[in-house]
Design a protein around this motif. Structure first.
Motif, short mmCIF file in Angstrom:
data_model
loop_
_atom_site.label_atom_id
_atom_site.label_comp_id
_atom_site.label_asym_id
_atom_site.label_seq_id
_atom_site.Cartn_x
_atom_site.Cartn_y
_atom_site.Cartn_z
N LYS A 28 0.83 -1.21 0.00
CA LYS A 28 0.00 0.00 0.00
C LYS A 28 0.86 1.25 0.00
O LYS A 28 0.53 2.24 -0.65
N LYS A 29 1.96 1.22 0.73
CA LYS A 29 2.85 2.38 0.74
C LYS A 29 3.55 2.56 -0.61
O LYS A 29 3.76 3.68 -1.05
N ILE A 30 3.89 1.47 -1.24
CA ILE A 30 4.51 1.56 -2.57
C ILE A 30 3.51 2.15 -3.57
O ILE A 30 3.85 3.03 -4.35
N PHE A 31 2.27 1.65 -3.54
CA PHE A 31 1.24 2.17 -4.43
C PHE A 31 0.95 3.64 -4.12
O PHE A 31 0.74 4.45 -5.03
N GLY A 32 0.98 4.00 -2.83
CA GLY A 32 0.78 5.40 -2.44
C GLY A 32 1.90 6.28 -2.97
O GLY A 32 1.65 7.41 -3.42
N ALA A 33 3.13 5.78 -2.94
CA ALA A 33 4.25 6.55 -3.47
C ALA A 33 4.14 6.73 -4.98
O ALA A 33 4.43 7.81 -5.51
#
Length: 62
Positions: free
Chosen positions: A4-9
């Protein structure tokens, strides 16, 4: 790193790119205001959704 953090970035970077492109179109006195509005709205949407996704993703205890 959490997915989720990767997709958010990725969303945040895409939003920044859209906002920068909108600024370039605005700086060049582009006659195509529809494109500026579309890129600006999509850039802001991606940017704020990416920031929200990064911010609201809870950290897992290892």
């Amino acid at each position: 790193m959490d997915i989720k953090k990767i997709f958010g970035a990725i969303l945040t970077l895409a939003g920044i790119g859209g906002l920068i492109y909108t600024a370039i179109l605005y700086g060049n006195n582009s006659e195509n205001t529809r494109a500026m509005i579309i890129y600006g709205v999509l850039g802001a949407l991606f940017f704020f959704s990416g920031i929200g996704l990064i911010k609201n993703t809870s950290k897992k205890a290892s």
